[in-house]
Design a protein around this motif. Structure first.
Motif, PDB file in Angstrom:
ATOM      1  N   LEU A 101       0.762  -1.220  -0.059  1.00  0.00           N
ATOM      2  CA  LEU A 101      -0.032  -0.024   0.119  1.00  0.00           C
ATOM      3  C   LEU A 101       0.977   1.350   0.083  1.00  0.00           C
ATOM      4  O   LEU A 101       0.594   2.371  -0.772  1.00  0.00           O
ATOM      5  CB  LEU A 101      -0.921   0.128   1.313  1.00  0.00           C
ATOM      6  N   ASP A 102       1.965   1.263   0.746  1.00  0.00           N
ATOM      7  CA  ASP A 102       2.774   2.537   0.818  1.00  0.00           C
ATOM      8  C   ASP A 102       3.512   2.714  -0.698  1.00  0.00           C
ATOM      9  O   ASP A 102       3.602   3.892  -0.957  1.00  0.00           O
ATOM     10  CB  ASP A 102       3.923   2.240   2.068  1.00  0.00           C
ATOM     11  N   ALA A 103       3.982   1.368  -1.201  1.00  0.00           N
ATOM     12  CA  ALA A 103       4.616   1.485  -2.470  1.00  0.00           C
ATOM     13  C   ALA A 103       3.599   2.035  -3.466  1.00  0.00           C
ATOM     14  O   ALA A 103       3.872   3.089  -4.494  1.00  0.00           O
ATOM     15  CB  ALA A 103       5.138   0.115  -2.939  1.00  0.00           C
ATOM     16  N   LYS A 104       2.317   1.582  -3.332  1.00  0.00           N
ATOM     17  CA  LYS A 104       1.234   2.062  -4.232  1.00  0.00           C
ATOM     18  C   LYS A 104       0.848   3.390  -4.161  1.00  0.00           C
ATOM     19  O   LYS A 104       0.717   4.164  -5.076  1.00  0.00           O
ATOM     20  CB  LYS A 104       0.083   1.043  -4.146  1.00  0.00           C
ATOM     21  N   MET A 105       0.981   3.800  -2.792  1.00  0.00           N
ATOM     22  CA  MET A 105       0.612   5.378  -2.371  1.00  0.00           C
ATOM     23  C   MET A 105       1.982   6.189  -2.868  1.00  0.00           C
ATOM     24  O   MET A 105       1.725   7.367  -3.462  1.00  0.00           O
ATOM     25  CB  MET A 105       0.661   5.587  -0.949  1.00  0.00           C
ATOM     26  N   ASP A 106       3.119   5.687  -2.788  1.00  0.00           N
ATOM     27  CA  ASP A 106       4.191   6.514  -3.175  1.00  0.00           C
ATOM     28  C   ASP A 106       4.148   6.753  -4.884  1.00  0.00           C
ATOM     29  O   ASP A 106       4.259   7.872  -5.275  1.00  0.00           O
ATOM     30  CB  ASP A 106       5.786   5.929  -3.084  1.00  0.00           C
ATOM     31  N   SER A 107       3.866   5.630  -5.469  1.00  0.00           N
ATOM     32  CA  SER A 107       3.780   5.508  -6.947  1.00  0.00           C
ATOM     33  C   SER A 107       2.559   6.545  -7.220  1.00  0.00           C
ATOM     34  O   SER A 107       2.893   7.293  -8.331  1.00  0.00           O
ATOM     35  CB  SER A 107       3.528   4.072  -7.405  1.00  0.00           C
ATOM     36  N   HIS A 108       1.606   6.414  -6.741  1.00  0.00           N
ATOM     37  CA  HIS A 108       0.455   7.201  -6.920  1.00  0.00           C
ATOM     38  C   HIS A 108       0.649   8.762  -6.865  1.00  0.00           C
ATOM     39  O   HIS A 108       0.314   9.567  -7.656  1.00  0.00           O
ATOM     40  CB  HIS A 108      -0.922   6.986  -6.150  1.00  0.00           C
ATOM     41  N   GLU A 109       1.709   8.711  -5.632  1.00  0.00           N
ATOM     42  CA  GLU A 109       1.904  10.398  -5.118  1.00  0.00           C
ATOM     43  C   GLU A 109       2.945  11.014  -6.289  1.00  0.00           C
ATOM     44  O   GLU A 109       2.807  12.066  -6.857  1.00  0.00           O
ATOM     45  CB  GLU A 109       2.582  10.367  -3.955  1.00  0.00           C
ATOM     46  N   GLU A 110       3.854  10.073  -6.792  1.00  0.00           N
ATOM     47  CA  GLU A 110       4.707  10.515  -7.906  1.00  0.00           C
ATOM     48  C   GLU A 110       4.102  10.524  -9.147  1.00  0.00           C
ATOM     49  O   GLU A 110       4.193  11.511  -9.916  1.00  0.00           O
ATOM     50  CB  GLU A 110       5.841   9.351  -8.266  1.00  0.00           C
ATOM     51  N   LYS A 111       3.001   9.742  -9.457  1.00  0.00           N
ATOM     52  CA  LYS A 111       2.306   9.912 -10.673  1.00  0.00           C
ATOM     53  C   LYS A 111       1.468  11.282 -10.540  1.00  0.00           C
ATOM     54  O   LYS A 111       1.314  12.149 -11.553  1.00  0.00           O
ATOM     55  CB  LYS A 111       1.410   8.714 -10.826  1.00  0.00           C
ATOM     56  N   ARG A 112       0.932  11.620  -9.338  1.00  0.00           N
ATOM     57  CA  ARG A 112       0.111  12.688  -9.293  1.00  0.00           C
ATOM     58  C   ARG A 112       1.009  14.185  -9.340  1.00  0.00           C
ATOM     59  O   ARG A 112       0.551  14.792 -10.005  1.00  0.00           O
ATOM     60  CB  ARG A 112      -0.590  12.727  -7.724  1.00  0.00           C
ATOM     61  N   GLU A 113       2.168  13.987  -8.804  1.00  0.00           N
ATOM     62  CA  GLU A 113       3.095  14.852  -8.860  1.00  0.00           C
ATOM     63  C   GLU A 113       3.506  15.180 -10.498  1.00  0.00           C
ATOM     64  O   GLU A 113       3.477  16.463 -10.862  1.00  0.00           O
ATOM     65  CB  GLU A 113       4.384  14.810  -7.910  1.00  0.00           C
ATOM     66  N   ALA A 114       3.808  14.123 -10.919  1.00  0.00           N
ATOM     67  CA  ALA A 114       4.068  14.313 -12.428  1.00  0.00           C
ATOM     68  C   ALA A 114       3.031  14.795 -13.243  1.00  0.00           C
ATOM     69  O   ALA A 114       3.217  15.932 -13.947  1.00  0.00           O
ATOM     70  CB  ALA A 114       4.527  12.854 -12.867  1.00  0.00           C
ATOM     71  N   TYR A 115       1.864  14.518 -12.911  1.00  0.00           N
ATOM     72  CA  TYR A 115       0.619  15.011 -13.730  1.00  0.00           C
ATOM     73  C   TYR A 115       0.324  16.384 -13.330  1.00  0.00           C
ATOM     74  O   TYR A 115      -0.045  17.368 -14.077  1.00  0.00           O
ATOM     75  CB  TYR A 115      -0.497  14.157 -13.356  1.00  0.00           C
ATOM     76  N   ILE A 116       0.520  16.694 -12.056  1.00  0.00           N
ATOM     77  CA  ILE A 116       0.383  18.298 -11.631  1.00  0.00           C
ATOM     78  C   ILE A 116       1.451  19.169 -12.299  1.00  0.00           C
ATOM     79  O   ILE A 116       1.187  20.063 -12.880  1.00  0.00           O
ATOM     80  CB  ILE A 116       0.283  18.423 -10.076  1.00  0.00           C
ATOM     81  N   ASN A 117       2.818  18.478 -12.415  1.00  0.00           N
ATOM     82  CA  ASN A 117       3.711  19.171 -12.984  1.00  0.00           C
ATOM     83  C   ASN A 117       3.453  19.420 -14.424  1.00  0.00           C
ATOM     84  O   ASN A 117       3.634  20.436 -15.010  1.00  0.00           O
ATOM     85  CB  ASN A 117       5.116  18.635 -12.942  1.00  0.00           C
ATOM     86  N   GLU A 118       3.147  18.452 -15.070  1.00  0.00           N
ATOM     87  CA  GLU A 118       2.726  18.360 -16.493  1.00  0.00           C
ATOM     88  C   GLU A 118       1.464  19.483 -16.933  1.00  0.00           C
ATOM     89  O   GLU A 118       1.598  20.380 -17.660  1.00  0.00           O
ATOM     90  CB  GLU A 118       2.216  17.017 -17.127  1.00  0.00           C
ATOM     91  N   LEU A 119       0.481  19.376 -15.713  1.00  0.00           N
ATOM     92  CA  LEU A 119      -0.562  20.441 -16.169  1.00  0.00           C
ATOM     93  C   LEU A 119       0.023  21.899 -15.807  1.00  0.00           C
ATOM     94  O   LEU A 119      -0.509  22.678 -16.484  1.00  0.00           O
ATOM     95  CB  LEU A 119      -1.680  20.016 -15.120  1.00  0.00           C
ATOM     96  N   ARG A 120       0.776  21.952 -14.845  1.00  0.00           N
ATOM     97  CA  ARG A 120       1.437  23.410 -14.733  1.00  0.00           C
ATOM     98  C   ARG A 120       2.412  23.781 -15.788  1.00  0.00           C
ATOM     99  O   ARG A 120       2.379  24.952 -16.239  1.00  0.00           O
ATOM    100  CB  ARG A 120       2.442  23.155 -13.394  1.00  0.00           C
TER     101      ARG A 120
END
Length: 290
Positions: A101-120
Motif C-alpha cells: 500500500l505504501d509503495a502504491k501510494m508512493d507511486s500514486h503520489e509520484e504520478k500525481r506530482e508528475a501529472y500536476i507538474n505536466e498540467l502546470r
C-alpha cells in the motif's frame, strides 16, 4: 431356563354340507434346555490382594490421567504453535499489505506530482502564449495609435499648409479684389461667399475625418477588450478543470486507502475469531477427555 412346551393344534370347522375344513396351527420350535454349569465355590480375596488391586487401579488411573494430560498439553502446544504461525502469517500479511500500500501510494503520489507538474507546464505554456498574444495586441494597438496620431498630425500639417496656402491665395485674392473692387463689387461678394463655403466645407471635412478616426479607435478598443475577456475565461476554465481533477484523484486515493484498511481489519477479526474458536474447542475437549 424354562422351556414352554406347545403342541401342534388342529382345528376342524364345517364349511358346507357334506364337507369339512381343517386349520392346522403349528407351534413354535421347542429348544433343548441349556446345561447348567456346576457352581464353583466362591473365593474370598484377602486384604493384601484388595490393596494391590486398588494400588494397581490407582496407578492405571494416574498413568491414564498423565497420558491424557500429556495429550492435552501436546494439543495445546500444537494449538499455540498454530496460533503463533497464524499470527506470524497475519503480521507478515499486514506488513506486506502495508508495504504494498505504501509503495502504491508512493507511486500514486509520484504520478500525481508528475501529472500536476505536466498540467502546470501546460498552463505555463498557455499563459506564456496568452501573454505573447496580449503583448502582440498591445504592440498592434500602440502601432495603430501611432499610425492614427501620425495620420492626424499629417492631416493637421496638411490642413495647416492648405489653410496657409488658402490664406495666401486669399490675401492675394483680396489684394486683387481691392484692385478691382471699385469696378466689380458684385463679383467680389460672390467670390467671398464661395471662399467662405469652401472654408466651411474644409472645416466640416476635418471634423468628419476626426470622428471617423475616433470611431475606428473605439472599435479597436472594444475588440481588444473582447479578446482579453475571452482569454481570462479560458484561463479560469482550465484552472477549474485542474482543481476538479485534483479533487477527484484525492477522493479516489482516500477510498482506496479506506478499502485496504477495512480489508486488514477484517483479516485481523477473522484471525482473532479462529484463535478464539480453537481455544474454545481445546477447552471443550479437555473436560471430555478427563
Amino acid at each position: 431356563m424354562e422351556v414352554e412346551n406347545k403342541s401342534t393344534e388342529i382345528r376342524c370347522q364345517e364349511m358346507s354340507k357334506g364337507g369339512l375344513a381343517y386349520e392346522v396351527i403349528l407351534a413354535e420350535p421347542v429348544g433343548l434346555p441349556a446345561p447348567r454349569r456346576a457352581d464353583s465355590p466362591e473365593k474370598t480375596p484377602s486384604v493384601e490382594e484388595i490393596q494391590e488391586k486398588l494400588k494397581a487401579a490407582e496407578e492405571r488411573r494416574r498413568s491414564l490421567e498423565a497420558s491424557r494430560m500429556a495429550a492435552i498439553a501436546q494439543k495445546m502446544q500444537k494449538i499455540e504453535e498454530a496460533s503463533r504461525i497464524r499470527s506470524e502469517q497475519t503480521n507478515n500479511f499486514i506488513v506486506a499489505t502495508k508495504e504494498a500500500l505504501d509503495a502504491k501510494m508512493d507511486s500514486h503520489e509520484e504520478k500525481r506530482e508528475a501529472y500536476i507538474n505536466e498540467l502546470r507546464a501546460r498552463l505555463k505554456d498557455h499563459l506564456e502564449g496568452v501573454e505573447k498574444t496580449r503583448l502582440t495586441l498591445e504592440q498592434q494597438t500602440s502601432e495603430v495609435y501611432k499610425a492614427i496620431e501620425d495620420k492626424m498630425n499629417t492631416a493637421a500639417d496638411k490642413r495647416d499648409e492648405n489653410i496657409k496656402k488658402m490664406l495666401e491665395r486669399l490675401r492675394e485674392h483680396e489684394e486683387q479684389v481691392r484692385k478691382v473692387r471699385a469696378g466689380n463689387q458684385e463679383k467680389f461678394l460672390q467670390l467671398e461667399s464661395s471662399i467662405q463655403d469652401k472654408l466651411q466645407q474644409a472645416a466640416d471635412r476635418r471634423l468628419q475625418l476626426e470622428a471617423e478616426q475616433r470611431e475606428k479607435l473605439r472599435n479597436h478598443n472594444n475588440k481588444l477588450l473582447e479578446v482579453r475577456s475571452t482569454l481570462s475565461a479560458k484561463v479560469e476554465e482550465i484552472t477549474t478543470s485542474i482543481e476538479t481533477k485534483l479533487t477527484a484523484a484525492e477522493q479516489k486515493r482516500e477510498k482506496e486507502i479506506q478499502k485496504k484498511l477495512d480489508f486488514v481489519k477484517k483479516e485481523e477479526r477473522r484471525a482473532e475469531m479462529v484463535r478464539q474458536n480453537k481455544s474454545a474447542r481445546a477447552e471443550s475437549e479437555a473436560p471430555t477427555s478427563g
